[in-house]
Design a protein around this motif. Structure first.
Motif, mmCIF file in Angstrom:
data_model
loop_
_atom_site.group_PDB
_atom_site.id
_atom_site.type_symbol
_atom_site.label_atom_id
_atom_site.label_comp_id
_atom_site.label_asym_id
_atom_site.label_seq_id
_atom_site.Cartn_x
_atom_site.Cartn_y
_atom_site.Cartn_z
ATOM 1 N N GLU A 194 0.829 -1.205 0.000
ATOM 2 C CA GLU A 194 0.000 0.000 0.000
ATOM 3 C C GLU A 194 0.867 1.261 0.000
ATOM 4 O O GLU A 194 0.568 2.237 -0.712
ATOM 5 C CB GLU A 194 -0.944 -0.004 1.207
ATOM 6 C CG GLU A 194 -2.042 -1.061 1.112
ATOM 7 C CD GLU A 194 -3.027 -0.972 2.257
ATOM 8 O OE1 GLU A 194 -3.143 0.106 2.894
ATOM 9 O OE2 GLU A 194 -3.704 -1.979 2.541
ATOM 10 N N ALA A 195 1.933 1.242 0.808
ATOM 11 C CA ALA A 195 2.814 2.412 0.860
ATOM 12 C C ALA A 195 3.500 2.633 -0.484
ATOM 13 O O ALA A 195 3.640 3.773 -0.953
ATOM 14 C CB ALA A 195 3.856 2.236 1.967
ATOM 15 N N ALA A 196 3.946 1.538 -1.117
ATOM 16 C CA ALA A 196 4.589 1.652 -2.427
ATOM 17 C C ALA A 196 3.617 2.201 -3.463
ATOM 18 O O ALA A 196 4.007 2.982 -4.351
ATOM 19 C CB ALA A 196 5.114 0.282 -2.864
ATOM 20 N N SER A 197 2.349 1.837 -3.357
ATOM 21 C CA SER A 197 1.339 2.342 -4.288
ATOM 22 C C SER A 197 1.128 3.840 -4.099
ATOM 23 O O SER A 197 1.035 4.597 -5.079
ATOM 24 C CB SER A 197 0.018 1.582 -4.082
ATOM 25 O OG SER A 197 0.185 0.197 -4.315
ATOM 26 N N VAL A 198 1.061 4.283 -2.853
ATOM 27 C CA VAL A 198 0.934 5.719 -2.573
ATOM 28 C C VAL A 198 2.167 6.462 -3.085
ATOM 29 O O VAL A 198 2.061 7.531 -3.696
ATOM 30 C CB VAL A 198 0.745 5.959 -1.057
ATOM 31 C CG1 VAL A 198 0.866 7.452 -0.725
ATOM 32 C CG2 VAL A 198 -0.604 5.421 -0.598
ATOM 33 N N HIS A 199 3.326 5.872 -2.848
ATOM 34 C CA HIS A 199 4.573 6.500 -3.289
ATOM 35 C C HIS A 199 4.553 6.750 -4.794
ATOM 36 O O HIS A 199 4.955 7.821 -5.266
ATOM 37 C CB HIS A 199 5.747 5.593 -2.916
ATOM 38 C CG HIS A 199 7.084 6.169 -3.243
ATOM 39 N ND1 HIS A 199 7.541 7.348 -2.699
ATOM 40 C CD2 HIS A 199 8.072 5.731 -4.062
ATOM 41 C CE1 HIS A 199 8.758 7.612 -3.176
ATOM 42 N NE2 HIS A 199 9.096 6.645 -4.010
ATOM 43 N N ARG A 200 4.076 5.796 -5.558
ATOM 44 C CA ARG A 200 4.045 5.929 -7.013
ATOM 45 C C ARG A 200 3.025 6.956 -7.494
ATOM 46 O O ARG A 200 3.146 7.475 -8.595
ATOM 47 C CB ARG A 200 3.765 4.556 -7.648
ATOM 48 C CG ARG A 200 5.005 3.697 -7.697
ATOM 49 C CD ARG A 200 4.715 2.212 -7.761
ATOM 50 N NE ARG A 200 5.956 1.466 -7.980
ATOM 51 C CZ ARG A 200 6.896 1.279 -7.069
ATOM 52 N NH1 ARG A 200 6.737 1.797 -5.846
ATOM 53 N NH2 ARG A 200 8.001 0.607 -7.335
ATOM 54 N N GLN A 201 2.038 7.247 -6.686
ATOM 55 C CA GLN A 201 1.057 8.273 -7.052
ATOM 56 C C GLN A 201 1.626 9.681 -6.910
ATOM 57 O O GLN A 201 1.222 10.590 -7.623
ATOM 58 C CB GLN A 201 -0.201 8.135 -6.177
ATOM 59 C CG GLN A 201 -1.013 6.880 -6.447
ATOM 60 C CD GLN A 201 -2.137 6.710 -5.437
ATOM 61 O OE1 GLN A 201 -2.297 7.515 -4.519
ATOM 62 N NE2 GLN A 201 -2.919 5.663 -5.602
ATOM 63 N N TRP A 202 2.574 9.830 -5.988
ATOM 64 C CA TRP A 202 3.067 11.167 -5.651
ATOM 65 C C TRP A 202 4.498 11.433 -6.105
ATOM 66 O O TRP A 202 4.913 12.586 -6.174
ATOM 67 C CB TRP A 202 2.973 11.381 -4.142
ATOM 68 C CG TRP A 202 1.572 11.522 -3.645
ATOM 69 C CD1 TRP A 202 0.692 10.508 -3.384
ATOM 70 C CD2 TRP A 202 0.869 12.727 -3.357
ATOM 71 N NE1 TRP A 202 -0.508 11.017 -2.941
ATOM 72 C CE2 TRP A 202 -0.431 12.380 -2.915
ATOM 73 C CE3 TRP A 202 1.215 14.084 -3.413
ATOM 74 C CZ2 TRP A 202 -1.382 13.328 -2.546
ATOM 75 C CZ3 TRP A 202 0.274 15.036 -3.034
ATOM 76 C CH2 TRP A 202 -1.004 14.654 -2.615
ATOM 77 N N HIS A 203 5.271 10.388 -6.367
ATOM 78 C CA HIS A 203 6.697 10.551 -6.644
ATOM 79 C C HIS A 203 7.129 9.608 -7.761
ATOM 80 O O HIS A 203 6.438 8.630 -8.077
ATOM 81 C CB HIS A 203 7.529 10.254 -5.385
ATOM 82 C CG HIS A 203 7.150 11.081 -4.200
ATOM 83 N ND1 HIS A 203 7.674 12.331 -3.956
ATOM 84 C CD2 HIS A 203 6.272 10.835 -3.183
ATOM 85 C CE1 HIS A 203 7.135 12.823 -2.840
ATOM 86 N NE2 HIS A 203 6.295 11.937 -2.359
ATOM 87 N N ASN A 204 8.289 9.901 -8.316
ATOM 88 C CA ASN A 204 8.910 9.000 -9.281
ATOM 89 C C ASN A 204 9.652 7.915 -8.490
ATOM 90 O O ASN A 204 10.649 8.209 -7.832
ATOM 91 C CB ASN A 204 9.885 9.771 -10.169
ATOM 92 C CG ASN A 204 10.526 8.896 -11.234
ATOM 93 O OD1 ASN A 204 10.521 7.670 -11.139
ATOM 94 N ND2 ASN A 204 11.090 9.516 -12.255
ATOM 95 N N PRO A 205 9.195 6.663 -8.539
ATOM 96 C CA PRO A 205 9.799 5.624 -7.700
ATOM 97 C C PRO A 205 11.211 5.240 -8.116
ATOM 98 O O PRO A 205 11.889 4.514 -7.385
ATOM 99 C CB PRO A 205 8.839 4.444 -7.868
ATOM 100 C CG PRO A 205 8.233 4.645 -9.223
ATOM 101 C CD PRO A 205 8.098 6.134 -9.384
ATOM 102 N N GLN A 206 11.664 5.726 -9.259
ATOM 103 C CA GLN A 206 13.011 5.391 -9.717
ATOM 104 C C GLN A 206 14.055 6.396 -9.249
ATOM 105 O O GLN A 206 15.247 6.184 -9.464
ATOM 106 C CB GLN A 206 13.043 5.303 -11.247
ATOM 107 C CG GLN A 206 12.193 4.175 -11.812
ATOM 108 C CD GLN A 206 12.260 4.111 -13.320
ATOM 109 O OE1 GLN A 206 12.416 5.134 -13.988
ATOM 110 N NE2 GLN A 206 12.146 2.913 -13.864
ATOM 111 N N GLU A 207 13.615 7.472 -8.621
ATOM 112 C CA GLU A 207 14.549 8.532 -8.213
ATOM 113 C C GLU A 207 14.757 8.564 -6.703
ATOM 114 O O GLU A 207 13.809 8.462 -5.933
ATOM 115 C CB GLU A 207 14.031 9.903 -8.668
ATOM 116 C CG GLU A 207 14.059 10.099 -10.169
ATOM 117 C CD GLU A 207 13.687 11.514 -10.568
ATOM 118 O OE1 GLU A 207 14.037 11.920 -11.698
ATOM 119 O OE2 GLU A 207 13.049 12.228 -9.768
#
Length: 331
Positions: free
Chosen positions: A30-43
Protein backbone atom coordinates in the motif's frame (compact mmCIF):
# COMPACT_ATOMS: atom_id res chain seq x y z
CA UNK A 1 -3.40 13.01 -7.93
CA UNK A 2 -0.96 15.55 -6.46
CA UNK A 3 -3.60 17.79 -4.90
CA UNK A 4 -3.33 19.54 -1.56
CA UNK A 5 -6.94 18.66 -0.77
CA UNK A 6 -5.94 14.98 -0.94
CA UNK A 7 -3.77 15.48 2.15
CA UNK A 8 -5.22 14.84 5.58
CA UNK A 9 -4.40 16.83 8.70
CA UNK A 10 -6.76 15.20 11.20
CA UNK A 11 -5.34 11.74 11.85
CA UNK A 12 -6.15 9.96 15.09
CA UNK A 13 -3.65 7.76 16.93
CA UNK A 14 -5.97 4.80 16.40
CA UNK A 15 -5.95 5.29 12.63
CA UNK A 16 -2.18 5.57 12.51
CA UNK A 17 -1.66 2.51 14.71
CA UNK A 18 -3.99 0.54 12.45
CA UNK A 19 -1.78 1.43 9.48
CA UNK A 20 1.47 0.73 11.35
CA UNK A 21 0.23 -2.69 12.51
CA UNK A 22 -1.01 -3.92 9.12
CA UNK A 23 0.48 -7.22 7.92
CA UNK A 24 3.93 -6.20 6.73
CA UNK A 25 3.61 -7.22 3.09
CA UNK A 26 0.24 -5.50 2.77
CA UNK A 27 1.60 -2.35 4.43
CA UNK A 28 4.60 -2.17 2.10
CA UNK A 29 2.41 -2.78 -0.96
CA UNK A 30 0.00 0.00 0.00
CA UNK A 31 2.81 2.41 0.86
CA UNK A 32 4.59 1.65 -2.43
CA UNK A 33 1.34 2.34 -4.29
CA UNK A 34 0.93 5.72 -2.57
CA UNK A 35 4.57 6.50 -3.29
CA UNK A 36 4.04 5.93 -7.01
CA UNK A 37 1.06 8.27 -7.05
CA UNK A 38 3.07 11.17 -5.65
CA UNK A 39 6.70 10.55 -6.64
CA UNK A 40 8.91 9.00 -9.28
CA UNK A 41 9.80 5.62 -7.70
CA UNK A 42 13.01 5.39 -9.72
CA UNK A 43 14.55 8.53 -8.21
CA UNK A 44 16.36 8.91 -4.90
CA UNK A 45 17.48 12.36 -3.79
CA UNK A 46 21.10 12.41 -2.67
CA UNK A 47 21.54 14.87 0.17
CA UNK A 48 24.94 15.73 1.60
CA UNK A 49 25.21 16.70 5.26
CA UNK A 50 28.24 18.60 6.54
CA UNK A 51 29.00 19.48 10.15
CA UNK A 52 30.14 23.10 9.94
CA UNK A 53 30.55 23.37 13.71
CA UNK A 54 31.09 20.17 15.71
CA UNK A 55 30.72 19.27 19.39
CA UNK A 56 30.53 21.31 22.55
CA UNK A 57 26.74 21.54 22.54
CA UNK A 58 25.18 22.46 25.91
CA UNK A 59 22.09 20.30 25.32
CA UNK A 60 21.72 16.86 26.92
CA UNK A 61 20.08 14.90 24.08
CA UNK A 62 20.71 11.33 25.23
CA UNK A 63 21.55 10.04 21.75
CA UNK A 64 23.96 12.77 20.70
CA UNK A 65 27.72 12.42 20.71
CA UNK A 66 28.12 16.19 20.35
CA UNK A 67 26.76 17.02 23.80
CA UNK A 68 29.54 18.58 25.85
CA UNK A 69 28.56 16.70 29.01
CA UNK A 70 29.20 13.25 27.53
CA UNK A 71 32.67 11.75 27.08
CA UNK A 72 32.53 10.56 23.48
CA UNK A 73 36.02 11.34 22.17
CA UNK A 74 34.48 13.52 19.47
CA UNK A 75 36.77 16.38 18.55
CA UNK A 76 35.28 19.83 19.03
CA UNK A 77 35.57 21.90 15.87
CA UNK A 78 34.90 25.63 15.55
CA UNK A 79 32.82 27.02 12.71
CA UNK A 80 34.48 26.15 9.42
CA UNK A 81 35.71 28.89 7.07
CA UNK A 82 33.15 29.83 4.41
CA UNK A 83 35.46 28.89 1.56
CA UNK A 84 35.96 25.41 3.06
CA UNK A 85 32.21 24.85 3.26
CA UNK A 86 31.68 26.00 -0.33
CA UNK A 87 34.40 23.64 -1.51
CA UNK A 88 32.58 20.77 0.21
CA UNK A 89 29.31 21.88 -1.40
CA UNK A 90 30.83 21.94 -4.87
CA UNK A 91 32.31 18.49 -4.36
CA UNK A 92 28.92 17.21 -3.18
CA UNK A 93 27.22 18.59 -6.29
CA UNK A 94 29.85 17.01 -8.54
CA UNK A 95 29.21 13.66 -6.79
CA UNK A 96 25.49 13.73 -7.55
CA UNK A 97 23.96 15.56 -4.58
CA UNK A 98 21.14 18.00 -5.23
CA UNK A 99 20.73 19.09 -1.60
CA UNK A 100 23.43 20.34 0.78
CA UNK A 101 22.72 20.62 4.49
CA UNK A 102 24.92 22.45 6.98
CA UNK A 103 24.73 21.47 10.64
CA UNK A 104 26.03 23.39 13.64
CA UNK A 105 26.03 21.91 17.14
CA UNK A 106 24.29 24.87 18.76
CA UNK A 107 21.38 24.96 21.19
CA UNK A 108 20.06 28.02 19.41
CA UNK A 109 21.10 30.59 16.85
CA UNK A 110 22.58 33.79 18.25
CA UNK A 111 22.74 37.08 16.40
CA UNK A 112 26.51 37.32 16.17
CA UNK A 113 29.40 37.00 13.72
CA UNK A 114 29.00 33.23 13.47
CA UNK A 115 25.43 33.67 12.26
CA UNK A 116 26.63 36.29 9.77
CA UNK A 117 29.05 33.67 8.43
CA UNK A 118 26.26 31.11 8.17
CA UNK A 119 24.32 33.64 6.08
CA UNK A 120 27.29 33.94 3.71
CA UNK A 121 27.52 30.15 3.46
CA UNK A 122 23.83 29.92 2.58
CA UNK A 123 24.24 32.52 -0.14
CA UNK A 124 27.26 30.72 -1.56
CA UNK A 125 25.68 27.25 -1.61
CA UNK A 126 22.51 28.67 -3.13
CA UNK A 127 24.56 30.23 -5.94
CA UNK A 128 25.96 26.77 -6.73
CA UNK A 129 22.45 25.67 -7.68
CA UNK A 130 21.91 23.30 -4.77
CA UNK A 131 18.95 23.10 -2.43
CA UNK A 132 20.51 24.54 0.70
CA UNK A 133 19.41 23.33 4.13
CA UNK A 134 20.55 24.23 7.65
CA UNK A 135 20.11 22.70 11.07
CA UNK A 136 21.32 25.13 13.71
CA UNK A 137 19.09 24.60 16.73
CA UNK A 138 16.30 26.87 17.89
CA UNK A 139 15.53 29.81 15.66
CA UNK A 140 13.61 33.07 16.10
CA UNK A 141 11.24 34.46 13.49
CA UNK A 142 13.64 37.26 12.56
CA UNK A 143 16.56 34.85 12.20
CA UNK A 144 14.47 32.60 9.97
CA UNK A 145 13.65 35.62 7.84
CA UNK A 146 17.35 36.41 7.41
CA UNK A 147 18.04 32.86 6.31
CA UNK A 148 15.16 32.98 3.83
CA UNK A 149 16.44 36.21 2.33
CA UNK A 150 19.88 34.60 1.93
CA UNK A 151 18.32 31.81 -0.13
CA UNK A 152 17.79 29.04 2.42
CA UNK A 153 15.57 26.35 0.91
CA UNK A 154 14.94 24.17 3.97
CA UNK A 155 15.46 24.16 7.71
CA UNK A 156 15.85 20.91 9.62
CA UNK A 157 14.48 20.72 13.14
CA UNK A 158 13.52 17.18 14.14
CA UNK A 159 10.86 16.41 16.73
CA UNK A 160 13.04 13.39 17.64
CA UNK A 161 10.25 11.46 19.39
CA UNK A 162 6.75 11.84 20.77
CA UNK A 163 5.72 14.66 23.06
CA UNK A 164 4.95 12.04 25.73
CA UNK A 165 8.40 10.40 25.59
CA UNK A 166 10.37 13.57 24.94
CA UNK A 167 11.38 14.27 28.54
CA UNK A 168 12.95 10.80 28.76
CA UNK A 169 15.44 11.79 26.06
CA UNK A 170 16.06 15.52 26.51
CA UNK A 171 15.69 17.77 29.57
CA UNK A 172 17.37 20.98 28.37
CA UNK A 173 14.49 22.02 26.14
CA UNK A 174 10.82 21.20 25.69
CA UNK A 175 8.88 19.61 22.85
CA UNK A 176 7.01 22.90 22.44
CA UNK A 177 10.33 24.67 21.75
CA UNK A 178 10.75 22.50 18.68
CA UNK A 179 7.22 23.22 17.49
CA UNK A 180 7.84 26.95 17.94
CA UNK A 181 10.98 26.87 15.79
CA UNK A 182 9.10 25.00 13.05
CA UNK A 183 6.39 27.67 13.15
CA UNK A 184 9.04 30.41 12.80
CA UNK A 185 10.51 28.60 9.79
CA UNK A 186 7.07 28.39 8.19
CA UNK A 187 6.35 32.07 8.77
CA UNK A 188 9.55 32.96 6.92
CA UNK A 189 8.54 30.90 3.88
CA UNK A 190 11.27 28.26 4.27
CA UNK A 191 10.42 24.60 3.69
CA UNK A 192 10.38 22.38 6.76
CA UNK A 193 12.51 19.28 7.30
CA UNK A 194 11.36 17.47 10.45
CA UNK A 195 11.28 13.84 11.48
CA UNK A 196 12.61 11.70 14.27
CA UNK A 197 14.66 8.82 15.58
CA UNK A 198 13.50 5.30 16.33
CA UNK A 199 15.31 2.93 18.65
CA UNK A 200 15.53 5.35 21.59
CA UNK A 201 13.70 2.94 23.88
CA UNK A 202 10.32 4.32 22.84
CA UNK A 203 7.20 2.24 22.18
CA UNK A 204 5.45 1.99 18.81
CA UNK A 205 2.77 4.28 20.22
CA UNK A 206 5.43 6.98 20.65
CA UNK A 207 6.50 6.63 17.02
CA UNK A 208 2.89 7.01 15.97
CA UNK A 209 2.43 10.04 18.23
CA UNK A 210 5.45 11.72 16.62
CA UNK A 211 4.12 10.99 13.13
CA UNK A 212 0.72 12.33 14.15
CA UNK A 213 2.33 15.61 15.27
CA UNK A 214 3.87 15.94 11.80
CA UNK A 215 0.87 14.74 9.79
CA UNK A 216 -1.59 17.00 11.61
CA UNK A 217 0.42 20.18 11.07
CA UNK A 218 -1.42 22.81 9.02
CA UNK A 219 1.10 22.11 6.26
CA UNK A 220 3.00 18.84 6.12
CA UNK A 221 6.80 19.05 6.36
CA UNK A 222 8.23 18.87 2.86
CA UNK A 223 10.95 16.60 4.21
CA UNK A 224 10.69 13.87 6.88
CA UNK A 225 13.94 12.17 7.98
CA UNK A 226 13.51 8.77 9.62
CA UNK A 227 16.64 7.98 11.63
CA UNK A 228 17.65 4.73 13.29
CA UNK A 229 19.53 5.40 16.51
CA UNK A 230 23.25 5.57 15.85
CA UNK A 231 24.59 4.31 19.17
CA UNK A 232 27.51 6.52 20.18
CA UNK A 233 29.90 5.29 22.87
CA UNK A 234 29.80 7.59 25.88
CA UNK A 235 26.14 8.59 25.48
CA UNK A 236 23.37 7.35 27.81
CA UNK A 237 21.83 5.29 24.98
CA UNK A 238 25.00 3.53 23.82
CA UNK A 239 23.87 0.12 25.15
CA UNK A 240 20.46 0.03 23.47
CA UNK A 241 19.99 -2.74 20.89
CA UNK A 242 20.03 -2.07 17.15
CA UNK A 243 16.53 -1.33 15.92
CA UNK A 244 15.01 -4.18 13.95
CA UNK A 245 14.91 -3.46 10.20
CA UNK A 246 11.22 -4.32 9.99
CA UNK A 247 10.48 -1.60 12.53
CA UNK A 248 12.25 0.85 10.23
CA UNK A 249 10.29 -0.42 7.24
CA UNK A 250 7.00 -0.08 9.14
CA UNK A 251 7.88 3.45 10.22
CA UNK A 252 8.85 4.54 6.71
CA UNK A 253 5.76 2.94 5.17
CA UNK A 254 3.45 4.58 7.69
CA UNK A 255 5.12 7.95 7.11
CA UNK A 256 4.66 7.51 3.37
CA UNK A 257 0.97 6.68 3.81
CA UNK A 258 0.12 9.71 5.95
CA UNK A 259 2.62 12.20 4.48
CA UNK A 260 2.32 11.29 0.79
CA UNK A 261 3.69 14.52 -0.66
CA UNK A 262 6.74 14.66 1.61
CA UNK A 263 10.26 13.47 0.90
CA UNK A 264 10.82 10.59 3.33
CA UNK A 265 14.52 10.44 4.07
CA UNK A 266 16.32 7.27 5.12
CA UNK A 267 18.82 8.96 7.39
CA UNK A 268 21.10 7.92 10.26
CA UNK A 269 21.80 4.25 10.92
CA UNK A 270 22.27 3.10 7.32
CA UNK A 271 25.79 1.89 8.09
CA UNK A 272 24.22 -1.07 9.92
CA UNK A 273 21.80 -1.87 7.08
CA UNK A 274 22.55 -4.21 4.22
CA UNK A 275 21.78 -3.25 0.64
CA UNK A 276 18.76 -5.55 0.77
CA UNK A 277 17.46 -3.89 3.94
CA UNK A 278 17.83 -0.44 2.40
CA UNK A 279 16.00 -1.70 -0.69
CA UNK A 280 13.03 -2.62 1.52
CA UNK A 281 13.05 0.95 2.89
CA UNK A 282 12.97 2.36 -0.64
CA UNK A 283 10.13 0.02 -1.57
CA UNK A 284 8.23 1.23 1.52
CA UNK A 285 8.47 4.84 0.35
CA UNK A 286 11.84 6.32 1.30
CA UNK A 287 13.10 8.50 -1.55
CA UNK A 288 16.19 10.19 -0.16
CA UNK A 289 19.43 9.23 1.55
CA UNK A 290 22.08 11.32 3.27
CA UNK A 291 25.73 11.10 2.40
CA UNK A 292 28.68 12.64 4.15
CA UNK A 293 32.31 13.06 3.26
CA UNK A 294 34.87 10.73 4.88
CA UNK A 295 32.07 8.15 5.26
CA UNK A 296 30.50 9.98 8.19
CA UNK A 297 27.14 11.56 8.84
CA UNK A 298 27.97 14.40 11.21
CA UNK A 299 29.93 12.33 13.78
CA UNK A 300 28.66 8.79 13.11
CA UNK A 301 29.70 6.25 10.44
CA UNK A 302 27.84 6.28 7.13
CA UNK A 303 28.21 4.50 3.78
CA UNK A 304 30.49 6.23 1.30
CA UNK A 305 29.25 8.08 -1.80
CA UNK A 306 30.71 5.50 -4.20
CA UNK A 307 29.09 2.69 -2.22
CA UNK A 308 25.73 4.46 -2.34
CA UNK A 309 25.96 5.06 -6.08
CA UNK A 310 26.74 1.38 -6.64
CA UNK A 311 23.72 0.44 -4.54
CA UNK A 312 21.42 2.69 -6.56
CA UNK A 313 22.78 1.20 -9.76
CA UNK A 314 22.15 -2.34 -8.48
CA UNK A 315 18.57 -1.43 -7.57
CA UNK A 316 17.82 0.32 -10.86
CA UNK A 317 17.49 3.68 -9.13
CA UNK A 318 19.02 7.03 -10.07
CA UNK A 319 19.89 10.28 -8.30
CA UNK A 320 17.12 12.86 -8.39
CA UNK A 321 17.86 16.02 -10.32
CA UNK A 322 17.18 19.33 -8.61
CA UNK A 323 14.07 21.18 -9.68
CA UNK A 324 14.57 24.94 -9.70
CA UNK A 325 11.98 26.52 -7.41
CA UNK A 326 11.63 29.88 -5.76
CA UNK A 327 12.16 29.42 -2.01
CA UNK A 328 9.43 31.86 -1.05
CA UNK A 329 6.87 29.94 -3.11
CA UNK A 330 7.09 27.05 -0.68
CA UNK A 331 5.58 28.93 2.27
Amino acid sequence: MKQENALRHNWTKEELLAIYNKPLMELVYEAASVHRQWHNPQEIQISTLLSVKTGGCPEDCSYCGQAARYHTNIKVQALLPTETVLAHAKKAKDSGSSRFCMAAAWREVRDNRDFDRIIEMVKGVNELGLEVCCTLGMLSESQAQRLQEAGLYAYNHNLDTSEEFYDEIISTRKFDNRIETIKNVRKAGITVCSGGIIGLGEKPADRISMLRSLANMEKHPESVPINALARVAGTPLEHLPKIDIWEMVRMIATARMVLPSSMVRLSAGRIEMSEVEQAWCFMAGANSIFTGERQTLLVTPNPGVDEDMEMLKNLGLKPMQKEVKETCSMS
